[in-house]
Design an enzyme around this catalytic site. Structure first.
Site, PDB file in Angstrom:
ATOM      1  N   LYS A 162     -12.038  -1.706   6.785  1.00 47.55           N
ATOM      2  CA  LYS A 162     -11.155  -2.487   7.649  1.00 47.55           C
ATOM      3  C   LYS A 162     -11.549  -2.358   9.127  1.00 47.55           C
ATOM      4  CE  LYS A 162      -8.481  -3.289   3.950  1.00 47.55           C
ATOM      5  NZ  LYS A 162      -7.577  -2.271   3.441  1.00 47.55           N
ATOM      6  N   TRP A 184       0.831  -1.215   0.000  1.00 47.18           N
ATOM      7  CA  TRP A 184       0.000   0.000   0.000  1.00 47.18           C
ATOM      8  C   TRP A 184       0.856   1.252   0.000  1.00 47.18           C
ATOM      9  CZ3 TRP A 184      -4.029  -1.585  -2.011  1.00 47.18           C
ATOM     10  CH2 TRP A 184      -4.683  -2.745  -1.608  1.00 47.18           C
ATOM     11  N   ASP A 234      -1.817   6.998   5.805  1.00 44.86           N
ATOM     12  CA  ASP A 234      -2.845   6.041   5.395  1.00 44.86           C
ATOM     13  C   ASP A 234      -3.082   5.119   6.593  1.00 44.86           C
ATOM     14  OD1 ASP A 234      -4.354   3.935   4.424  1.00 44.86           O
ATOM     15  OD2 ASP A 234      -2.946   3.361   2.847  1.00 44.86           O
TER      16      ASP A 234
HETATM   17  C1  LIG Z   1      -6.903  -2.024   2.065  1.00 47.62           C
HETATM   18  C2  LIG Z   1      -5.904  -0.951   2.091  1.00 47.62           C
HETATM   19  C3  LIG Z   1      -5.787  -0.008   1.045  1.00 47.62           C
HETATM   20  C4  LIG Z   1      -6.633  -0.072  -0.199  1.00 47.62           C
HETATM   21  O1  LIG Z   1      -7.899   0.303   0.126  1.00 47.62           O
HETATM   22  P1  LIG Z   1      -9.065   0.435  -0.946  1.00 47.62           P
HETATM   23  O2  LIG Z   1     -10.166   1.008  -0.117  1.00 47.62           O
HETATM   24  O3  LIG Z   1      -9.321  -0.935  -1.472  1.00 47.62           O
HETATM   25  O4  LIG Z   1      -8.626   1.375  -2.013  1.00 47.62           O
HETATM   26  C5  LIG Z   1      -4.855   0.985   1.168  1.00 47.62           C
HETATM   27  N1  LIG Z   1      -4.067   1.072   2.246  1.00 47.62           N
HETATM   28  C6  LIG Z   1      -4.140   0.187   3.267  1.00 47.62           C
HETATM   29  C7  LIG Z   1      -3.237   0.330   4.441  1.00 47.62           C
HETATM   30  C8  LIG Z   1      -5.064  -0.846   3.213  1.00 47.62           C
HETATM   31  O5  LIG Z   1      -5.145  -1.733   4.222  1.00 47.62           O
END
Ligand SMILES: *Cc1c(COP(=O)(O)O)cnc(C)c1O
Length: 355
Positions: free
Chosen positions: A190, A98, A166
């Protein structure tokens, strides 16, 4: 009974599922799926969903909260566009898939990316430490929890630069100090709610200062904040369910209580991985994630036997990410300690029979 260790979209509390289902049939006489996002009853939902984020994370004055679409993947782009200033240079810490994605998208919008630290040399199995971050760049970006590899920052990187994070896979799992950040973003699926909504927490001071020559309306965070997340049709149902989940969180002790539970869940599973000779953890012990526990069999020829056992016990979502293999147990907020105990019992039983 299934025990869902999936990495996302993931488990939410059962009573949230129940209320979410009820609202499909009756949300003040309509279905939540047909109600106008401009209806006062839905505006109240959005307001509450924003307000509960502020409450849950003690968001200080001077910050705004917004719900957008596009997932954290679009967040990579929006973060870069929002934070771009005169130097158009930014520091990124590369801790996995990511973080690499965030780097790639920042470059696409014209950021000159300085990867100040990376754990790629050892397959992203640790969190880089003791690196220097040049001053004078526009911002520093990092990924607090590496969902795929199973590492997590247990400290906030020290920097004078504006900090962007993020937090997709560990937001609301532990207490954070929002004032440390200029911008936080997180895909909802998540720990916050169902897929479809993406959360942004932004310091008001940074809004409207992008130097990007390319800033489509939807990618301009200021426009979303100014319109109270109603710039266009928001992800109505996702935000509704996120609101229900936040109500549930706050009624059950909030983030502080979840952090305690999450610590206990992670400790239970890691202690079994460490004690059990048939399993090995994937990552450096001090950098282990409390949300996504990655491990493998010491003897891969036992894979089919172990897989049959955990599947037979009702466990789902335990396979590692396709890029890593092995196993990944995601211990998001709604997963109870008792589910971790089910997995630990399966591991013990497996070792009794095959050890
Ligand atoms: C799942 C995830 C993403 C991607 O997320 P989407 O909502 O599918 O675009 C990005 N960063 C992290 C840390 C993630 O766990």
């Amino acid at each position: 009974m299934k025990y869902n260790f999936g990495a996302g979209p993931c488990i939410l509390p059962q009573d949230v599922f129940k209320q979410a289902a009820d609202a499909v049939l009756d949300f003040n006489g309509l279905s939540i799926l047909e109600v106008s996002h401009r209806h006062k009853d839905y505006v109240a939902v959005m307001d509450e969903a924003i307000d509960l984020v502020k409450k849950a994370l003690n968001v200080p004055e001077g910050y705004s909260v917004a719900y957008l679409q596009g997932g954290a993947t679009l967040g990579f782009t929006i973060a870069a566009l929002t934070m771009m200033r005169d130097t158009k240079k930014a520091a990124y810490i590369n801790t996995g898939t990511w973080a690499s994605g965030a780097i790639k998208e920042a470059k696409k919008v014209g950021i000159d990316v300085n990867v100040v630290a990376s754990s790629e040399d050892k397959g992203f199995t640790y969190i880089p430490k003791n690196f220097t971050i040049p001053s004078g760049l526009d911002y520093l970006h990092y990924t607090s929890n590496n969902t795929i590899y199973g590492t997590q920052f247990h400290h906030v990187p020290k920097t004078d630069l504006p900090l962007v994070c993020d937090m997709s896979s560990d937001i609301f799992s532990q207490e954070i100090h929002v004032a440390d950040y200029d911008l936080i973003y997180a895909g909802a699926q998540k720990n916050l709610g169902p897929a479809g909504a993406t959360l942004y927490i932004v310091k008001n001071d940074v809004l409207g200062k992008s130097t990007s020559p390319f800033l489509p309306t939807y990618l301009d965070l200021k426009q979303h904040i100014d319109k109270d997340s109603m710039l266009n049709t928001p992800p109505v149902y996702s935000v509704y369910v996120a609101m229900l989940n936040l109500r549930h969180l706050l009624a059950n002790g909030g983030v502080a209580a979840k952090e305690k539970e999450n610590n206990a869940k992670a400790a239970l599973l890691y202690s079994e991985i460490d004690a059990n000779p048939l399993f090995t953890g994937n990552v450096a012990v001090e950098d282990r994630s409390k949300m996504n526990v990655t491990f493998k069999l010491s003897d891969e020829s036992l894979t089919a036997t172990f897989d049959e056992m955990w599947k037979g016990a009702g466990i789902v979502g335990l396979s590692g990410h396709r890029s890593v293999g092995g196993y990944r147990a995601s211990l998001y907020n709604a997963l109870p300690l008792s589910s971790v105990q089910v997995l630990v019992d399966v591991m013990k039983e497996f070792t009794k029979k095959n050890g």
